[in-house]
Design an enzyme around this catalytic site. Sequence first.
Site, PDB file in Angstrom:
ATOM      1  N   SER A 191       0.846  -1.187   0.000  1.00  7.14           N
ATOM      2  CA  SER A 191       0.000   0.000   0.000  1.00  7.14           C
ATOM      3  C   SER A 191       0.881   1.236   0.000  1.00  7.14           C
ATOM      4  O   SER A 191       2.018   1.200   0.480  1.00  7.14           O
ATOM      5  CB  SER A 191      -0.889   0.014   1.252  1.00  7.14           C
ATOM      6  N   TYR A 225      -2.030  -1.159  10.694  1.00  5.82           N
ATOM      7  CA  TYR A 225      -2.103  -1.431   9.258  1.00  5.82           C
ATOM      8  C   TYR A 225      -0.902  -0.833   8.542  1.00  5.82           C
ATOM      9  O   TYR A 225      -0.248  -1.494   7.727  1.00  5.82           O
ATOM     10  CB  TYR A 225      -3.402  -0.864   8.696  1.00  5.82           C
TER      11      TYR A 225
END
Length: 276
Positions: free
Chosen positions: A137, A151
């Site tokens: 990401s 995360y």
Amino acid sequence: MAVVLITGCSSGFGLEASLAFARRGDRVYATMRNLAKADDLVAAARAEALDLDIVALDVTDDGSVRSAVAEILAAEGRIDVLVNNAGVEHWGALEFLPDDLVRAIFETNVLGAVRMLKVVLPAMRDRGAGVVVNVSSAAGRVPGLPCNWAYSASKHALCSLSDSLSGEVQSFGIRVVSIEPGFYATKNIDNATRPVPGSPYAEIETALVTFLEHSLDHGGDPKNVAAAIVAAANDPTSAIHVPVGPDAEMFIQAAATMSESEWQAVGRAMIGLPPL
């Protein structure tokens, strides 16, 4: 025709990547933890008369990983492309995000990829060829936002893993790519755990969740990330790090030019908090 193994294919990037590889005529093994969630992929493949196999695989379970990979190697004799896509997301301030949710994030997003690699790499090394695509990401390339630390940390780990792994396996003919999307509309948001009300960090947590829900609800088409995965897997000149989406490129470039205090201020403004 490549033999392609993809994790986390019940929705989102994994589902779209499975279809994209199958359209090319590749031999696709689309895996997911719960086969009861395969209906969307089955329907999409049937609508286009695409041939792919759906296999049960839980990246958090060593036995499940070994069994699924052994089944594929027995059938095909090789795995040309491994796409580590399975991922989860949970939100909350460090003090109050439950340990089991932190473990779930790292067990899936980081150790899940490690489990897959440990089982798939030996066959790639023996053949002297292979491609590993880790779906990370843009959050793994920039400083973390408040209350999204677990995360972000897992995606930073996956980006770093990709760098290290590339240096380890390139002499064996294996290529590694880290795909780093910005905001895209996937079902991850539906499965993310929200913070419990009443936290002393409630203002920050609420701002973060509101920002992420809006950004993901209005995010780009996951098909674009699938196209980037397929392109990187088939491009021997691909860079290790591949940002996907104008927002990903913007965030990464901005973070590289800002001081820590500047990024902190931008991060607060981005999620709708007043400056300190």
